[in-house]
Each structure stands twice: as C-alpha cells, then as structure tokens.
Motif scaffolding. Structure first.
Motif, PDB file in Angstrom:
ATOM      1  N   PRO A 255     -71.822  26.490  30.140  1.00  0.00           N
ATOM      2  CA  PRO A 255     -71.517  26.919  31.514  1.00  0.00           C
ATOM      3  C   PRO A 255     -71.740  28.407  31.741  1.00  0.00           C
ATOM      4  O   PRO A 255     -72.146  28.812  32.834  1.00  0.00           O
ATOM      5  CB  PRO A 255     -70.038  26.545  31.686  1.00  0.00           C
ATOM      6  CG  PRO A 255     -69.515  26.313  30.335  1.00  0.00           C
ATOM      7  CD  PRO A 255     -70.645  25.881  29.487  1.00  0.00           C
ATOM      8  N   ILE A 256     -71.492  29.225  30.726  1.00  0.00           N
ATOM      9  CA  ILE A 256     -71.699  30.668  30.880  1.00  0.00           C
ATOM     10  C   ILE A 256     -73.180  30.974  31.045  1.00  0.00           C
ATOM     11  O   ILE A 256     -73.587  31.742  31.928  1.00  0.00           O
ATOM     12  CB  ILE A 256     -71.106  31.430  29.682  1.00  0.00           C
ATOM     13  CG1 ILE A 256     -69.575  31.322  29.706  1.00  0.00           C
ATOM     14  CG2 ILE A 256     -71.532  32.898  29.701  1.00  0.00           C
ATOM     15  CD1 ILE A 256     -68.892  31.930  28.505  1.00  0.00           C
ATOM     16  N   VAL A 257     -74.015  30.359  30.196  1.00  0.00           N
ATOM     17  CA  VAL A 257     -75.466  30.581  30.283  1.00  0.00           C
ATOM     18  C   VAL A 257     -76.004  30.052  31.609  1.00  0.00           C
ATOM     19  O   VAL A 257     -76.813  30.709  32.273  1.00  0.00           O
ATOM     20  CB  VAL A 257     -76.184  29.903  29.097  1.00  0.00           C
ATOM     21  CG1 VAL A 257     -77.702  29.923  29.312  1.00  0.00           C
ATOM     22  CG2 VAL A 257     -75.840  30.607  27.792  1.00  0.00           C
ATOM     23  N   VAL A 258     -75.535  28.866  32.022  1.00  0.00           N
ATOM     24  CA  VAL A 258     -75.980  28.289  33.302  1.00  0.00           C
ATOM     25  C   VAL A 258     -75.621  29.221  34.456  1.00  0.00           C
ATOM     26  O   VAL A 258     -76.445  29.486  35.344  1.00  0.00           O
ATOM     27  CB  VAL A 258     -75.347  26.902  33.525  1.00  0.00           C
ATOM     28  CG1 VAL A 258     -75.574  26.430  34.959  1.00  0.00           C
ATOM     29  CG2 VAL A 258     -75.933  25.888  32.560  1.00  0.00           C
ATOM     30  N   GLY A 259     -74.394  29.741  34.441  1.00  0.00           N
ATOM     31  CA  GLY A 259     -73.970  30.647  35.504  1.00  0.00           C
ATOM     32  C   GLY A 259     -74.792  31.923  35.538  1.00  0.00           C
ATOM     33  O   GLY A 259     -75.207  32.384  36.611  1.00  0.00           O
ATOM     34  N   VAL A 260     -75.046  32.503  34.366  1.00  0.00           N
ATOM     35  CA  VAL A 260     -75.829  33.745  34.291  1.00  0.00           C
ATOM     36  C   VAL A 260     -77.263  33.512  34.750  1.00  0.00           C
ATOM     37  O   VAL A 260     -77.832  34.308  35.520  1.00  0.00           O
ATOM     38  CB  VAL A 260     -75.804  34.314  32.856  1.00  0.00           C
ATOM     39  CG1 VAL A 260     -76.793  35.469  32.714  1.00  0.00           C
ATOM     40  CG2 VAL A 260     -74.398  34.782  32.487  1.00  0.00           C
ATOM     41  N   VAL A 261     -77.857  32.403  34.300  1.00  0.00           N
ATOM     42  CA  VAL A 261     -79.248  32.104  34.678  1.00  0.00           C
ATOM     43  C   VAL A 261     -79.357  31.834  36.177  1.00  0.00           C
ATOM     44  O   VAL A 261     -80.271  32.338  36.858  1.00  0.00           O
ATOM     45  CB  VAL A 261     -79.776  30.895  33.875  1.00  0.00           C
ATOM     46  CG1 VAL A 261     -81.128  30.429  34.428  1.00  0.00           C
ATOM     47  CG2 VAL A 261     -79.918  31.264  32.405  1.00  0.00           C
ATOM     48  N   LEU A 262     -78.425  31.035  36.722  1.00  0.00           N
ATOM     49  CA  LEU A 262     -78.440  30.755  38.165  1.00  0.00           C
ATOM     50  C   LEU A 262     -78.283  32.043  38.977  1.00  0.00           C
ATOM     51  O   LEU A 262     -78.988  32.258  39.964  1.00  0.00           O
ATOM     52  CB  LEU A 262     -77.318  29.781  38.523  1.00  0.00           C
ATOM     53  CG  LEU A 262     -77.541  28.305  38.196  1.00  0.00           C
ATOM     54  CD1 LEU A 262     -76.288  27.500  38.505  1.00  0.00           C
ATOM     55  CD2 LEU A 262     -78.738  27.747  38.963  1.00  0.00           C
ATOM     56  N   SER A 263     -77.355  32.900  38.539  1.00  0.00           N
ATOM     57  CA  SER A 263     -77.129  34.167  39.248  1.00  0.00           C
ATOM     58  C   SER A 263     -78.381  35.032  39.205  1.00  0.00           C
ATOM     59  O   SER A 263     -78.795  35.598  40.233  1.00  0.00           O
ATOM     60  CB  SER A 263     -75.949  34.916  38.626  1.00  0.00           C
ATOM     61  OG  SER A 263     -74.758  34.181  38.738  1.00  0.00           O
ATOM     62  N   ALA A 264     -78.993  35.140  38.016  1.00  0.00           N
ATOM     63  CA  ALA A 264     -80.199  35.964  37.872  1.00  0.00           C
ATOM     64  C   ALA A 264     -81.331  35.425  38.749  1.00  0.00           C
ATOM     65  O   ALA A 264     -82.059  36.205  39.392  1.00  0.00           O
ATOM     66  CB  ALA A 264     -80.624  36.007  36.407  1.00  0.00           C
ATOM     67  N   CYS A 265     -81.489  34.096  38.789  1.00  0.00           N
ATOM     68  CA  CYS A 265     -82.555  33.494  39.604  1.00  0.00           C
ATOM     69  C   CYS A 265     -82.321  33.762  41.094  1.00  0.00           C
ATOM     70  O   CYS A 265     -83.253  34.148  41.810  1.00  0.00           O
ATOM     71  CB  CYS A 265     -82.626  31.994  39.341  1.00  0.00           C
ATOM     72  SG  CYS A 265     -83.268  31.553  37.719  1.00  0.00           S
ATOM     73  N   MET A 266     -81.100  33.554  41.555  1.00  0.00           N
ATOM     74  CA  MET A 266     -80.815  33.745  42.978  1.00  0.00           C
ATOM     75  C   MET A 266     -80.931  35.210  43.380  1.00  0.00           C
ATOM     76  O   MET A 266     -81.427  35.527  44.471  1.00  0.00           O
ATOM     77  CB  MET A 266     -79.433  33.189  43.314  1.00  0.00           C
ATOM     78  CG  MET A 266     -79.391  31.675  43.322  1.00  0.00           C
ATOM     79  SD  MET A 266     -77.836  30.953  43.894  1.00  0.00           S
ATOM     80  CE  MET A 266     -76.788  31.251  42.467  1.00  0.00           C
ATOM     81  N   LEU A 267     -80.493  36.124  42.514  1.00  0.00           N
ATOM     82  CA  LEU A 267     -80.637  37.546  42.819  1.00  0.00           C
ATOM     83  C   LEU A 267     -82.107  37.959  42.782  1.00  0.00           C
ATOM     84  O   LEU A 267     -82.550  38.787  43.587  1.00  0.00           O
ATOM     85  CB  LEU A 267     -79.823  38.384  41.834  1.00  0.00           C
ATOM     86  CG  LEU A 267     -78.302  38.269  41.964  1.00  0.00           C
ATOM     87  CD1 LEU A 267     -77.609  39.078  40.866  1.00  0.00           C
ATOM     88  CD2 LEU A 267     -77.835  38.746  43.339  1.00  0.00           C
ATOM     89  N   GLY A 268     -82.868  37.371  41.842  1.00  0.00           N
ATOM     90  CA  GLY A 268     -84.303  37.657  41.775  1.00  0.00           C
ATOM     91  C   GLY A 268     -85.029  37.185  43.023  1.00  0.00           C
ATOM     92  O   GLY A 268     -85.891  37.890  43.565  1.00  0.00           O
ATOM     93  N   ILE A 269     -84.683  35.974  43.509  1.00  0.00           N
ATOM     94  CA  ILE A 269     -85.278  35.458  44.738  1.00  0.00           C
ATOM     95  C   ILE A 269     -84.867  36.323  45.933  1.00  0.00           C
ATOM     96  O   ILE A 269     -85.681  36.601  46.829  1.00  0.00           O
ATOM     97  CB  ILE A 269     -84.855  33.990  44.959  1.00  0.00           C
ATOM     98  CG1 ILE A 269     -85.406  33.110  43.842  1.00  0.00           C
ATOM     99  CG2 ILE A 269     -85.340  33.493  46.316  1.00  0.00           C
ATOM    100  CD1 ILE A 269     -84.884  31.693  43.858  1.00  0.00           C
ATOM    101  N   SER A 270     -83.618  36.771  45.940  1.00  0.00           N
ATOM    102  CA  SER A 270     -83.141  37.652  47.021  1.00  0.00           C
ATOM    103  C   SER A 270     -83.967  38.925  47.068  1.00  0.00           C
ATOM    104  O   SER A 270     -84.383  39.381  48.145  1.00  0.00           O
ATOM    105  CB  SER A 270     -81.665  37.999  46.802  1.00  0.00           C
ATOM    106  OG  SER A 270     -80.864  36.843  46.770  1.00  0.00           O
ATOM    107  N   TYR A 271     -84.216  39.512  45.901  1.00  0.00           N
ATOM    108  CA  TYR A 271     -85.018  40.742  45.822  1.00  0.00           C
ATOM    109  C   TYR A 271     -86.449  40.487  46.305  1.00  0.00           C
ATOM    110  O   TYR A 271     -87.007  41.275  47.081  1.00  0.00           O
ATOM    111  CB  TYR A 271     -85.025  41.245  44.378  1.00  0.00           C
ATOM    112  CG  TYR A 271     -86.043  42.323  44.109  1.00  0.00           C
ATOM    113  CD1 TYR A 271     -85.840  43.632  44.550  1.00  0.00           C
ATOM    114  CD2 TYR A 271     -87.219  42.035  43.406  1.00  0.00           C
ATOM    115  CE1 TYR A 271     -86.776  44.619  44.308  1.00  0.00           C
ATOM    116  CE2 TYR A 271     -88.154  43.015  43.160  1.00  0.00           C
ATOM    117  CZ  TYR A 271     -87.932  44.305  43.615  1.00  0.00           C
ATOM    118  OH  TYR A 271     -88.857  45.282  43.376  1.00  0.00           O
ATOM    119  N   TYR A 272     -87.018  39.359  45.870  1.00  0.00           N
ATOM    120  CA  TYR A 272     -88.399  39.035  46.241  1.00  0.00           C
ATOM    121  C   TYR A 272     -88.531  38.882  47.752  1.00  0.00           C
ATOM    122  O   TYR A 272     -89.465  39.397  48.373  1.00  0.00           O
ATOM    123  CB  TYR A 272     -88.813  37.743  45.534  1.00  0.00           C
ATOM    124  CG  TYR A 272     -90.205  37.260  45.868  1.00  0.00           C
ATOM    125  CD1 TYR A 272     -91.327  37.772  45.209  1.00  0.00           C
ATOM    126  CD2 TYR A 272     -90.405  36.287  46.851  1.00  0.00           C
ATOM    127  CE1 TYR A 272     -92.608  37.332  45.517  1.00  0.00           C
ATOM    128  CE2 TYR A 272     -91.679  35.837  47.165  1.00  0.00           C
ATOM    129  CZ  TYR A 272     -92.771  36.370  46.500  1.00  0.00           C
ATOM    130  OH  TYR A 272     -94.046  35.933  46.813  1.00  0.00           O
TER     131      TYR A 272
END
Length: 279
Positions: A255-272
C-alpha cells in the motif's frame, strides 16, 4: 574562494539563493501559500484533534456496553452489538474508529479543501495570469504549493493523532507505539494520495468548488464500489490500511508503494497539463 562553494548549487554552480526551491521568489511563493491557507490548516488541526480526543475518550464510556441494553429486544440488541467497535484492545479500537475511519474521512475532506483550490483558485480569482508571469517556472510554482499544502496536511495528521493517543492515555489505555507509527504512516500516504488527486483536478478544472466536488466524488464512488468483494481493492480504506497492523504493527510495503506511485503519477500529470495551459 574555497568557502564560496558552500553557498553554490552543485548542479549549476549558481548561487543557491537563485536556484530551484532556494530562490527567494520561490520562498516568497511558499510564504504566500502558507499565509493564504494557514487558517484552513489550523482549523484542520483543531477539528481533527478534537475528534481524535473524543474517539479515544469514548472508549471508556462504551467499553462496558450501552446502559439499558438488557431492555432492548434481542434481535435489535444483536444488531447493535455488531455495529459496536472492537473493544478487544485499544489498538483494534483506534484502528477501526480513528485511523481507518475518522482520520481518513475528515482528513480526506481537509486534503480536498487544501489542494482542490491550489491552481483552480488562482484561475477563478484571475490571479493566475500574474502568478504564472513571474520569473519562476510553472513547475516551481506547483512544487511550492504542493510542499506547503502537503506539509500542512501531514502536520494535521501528526497533531491529531497525538491527540488521539493522549485521549487513550487519559482513559488508561496505552496503545502500542509501533502500531501508532505504522498506522500513522499508512494514513499519511493515503491522505497525500487524495491530495495528489485533488491537485490534478485543480489543474484540470478552472473552478475550485467543482474541483473539490469532483475530487470528493471520485473518492466516494471508489469507496462505495469497494464495498463489493470483487472490487474491494478500489476502497481507499482497504487499499491504504489493513487490520493486520493491529497484530503485526509493521508498515506494509504494497500500500505504501502504491500510494507513492499513484501520487507521483498524478502530480506528474498535473505538471504536464499545467505546462501546456494558457492563462
């Protein structure tokens, strides 16, 4: 001069005061974000702390059962008992009533309120043109907002969880330290994931109220869908927490890895997306 390298950036050899998050204007943006959201953060800390204290102190009053239970018809009494929290130990009680319930539910609202207006609020108030015309990259502006608001959310989690633990100690029920630390870590990861979702919606939707509603709606839909056994993994409460923490208070990697990966992906898409928007 040998001492000059101490104040320079190792990557670009420019002065730290003019590089990345060290830039004075980026620091000024962080202070601006803190000033604008400090009341929300303070209210979140106070509200969550009161709920945490109340949840823990309620253990003392509910542990012995509800007065007058003997006068309630057996079929209703059995139903009430099924709805009652687990009082087998304080760890089980705090998990069911605080970490996987009140903290995540109220914390999710705070996360959406804080991050749902991060970019959408600037567009709605017509300050985005001025903000994004400053000599600071859009990535740095987004990073400044995320750092301050994520930090405020984590502070609210830590302060209020401290209140819940204090309440447990007041009623003479000391929770296991390892359990509290592991459960708090899982809660922080969950709420930061909710915050990343709210950030993405704030970038996509130019109206802060709609951004908040869409963010909350997605979380609610996932929670409802997760009530069905085949879709249980969609439920945020099941995804980021597990009753196993009660008996084995060790942070769970998945769950920790899933949360970190999901957060990184959504923040990356936000930046893009933010890089390509016109203001």
């Amino acid at each position: 001069m040998p001492g000059a390298l101490c104040s320079t950036c190792n990557r670009c050899r420019s002065m730290r005061s003019s590089c990345g998050l060290w830039r004075r204007d980026v620091k000024a943006l962080m202070w601006k974000e803190l000033r604008e959201n400090r009341l929300k953060i303070i209210v979140g800390c106070v509200l969550l702390s009161i709920i945490g204290l109340a949840v823990s102190i309620a253990y003392r009053f509910l542990e012995g059962g509800i007065p007058g239970m003997g006068q309630i018809p057996p079929e209703y009494a059995d139903l009430i008992k099924k709805l009652m929290p687990d009082f087998s130990n304080v760890n089980a009680y705090l998990y069911s009533q605080w970490f996987s319930k009140n903290l995540q539910q109220v914390g999710a609202i705070l996360a959406i309120v804080l991050l749902g207006s991060a970019v959408a609020g600037e567009r709605e108030l017509h300050t985005a043109i001025f903000l994004f015309s400053r000599p600071v990259s859009r990535g740095m502006i987004l990073a400044a907002k995320v750092i301050v608001l994520f930090g405020g959310l984590v502070l609210a989690v830590l302060v209020s969880t401290g209140g819940a633990v204090l309440g447990a100690l007041i009623v003479g029920k000391a929770p296991q330290l390892a359990f509290v630390l592991a459960a708090t870590l899982h809660s922080v990861v969950a709420l930061l994931t909710f915050s990343s979702l709210a950030t993405l919606l704030s970038v996509l939707v130019p109206d802060r109220v709609k951004a908040m509603l869409f963010s909350g709606g997605i979380i609610i839909v996932l929670s409802v869908a997760g009530q069905f056994k085949p879709l249980r993994w969609l439920n945020p409460l099941a995804l980021f927490g597990s009753p196993n923490l009660i008996v084995s208070p060790v942070p769970q990697l998945v769950p920790i890895v899933v949360g970190v990966v999901l957060s990184a992906c959504m923040l990356g898409i936000s930046y893009y997306i933010l890089q390509r928007q016109e203001f």
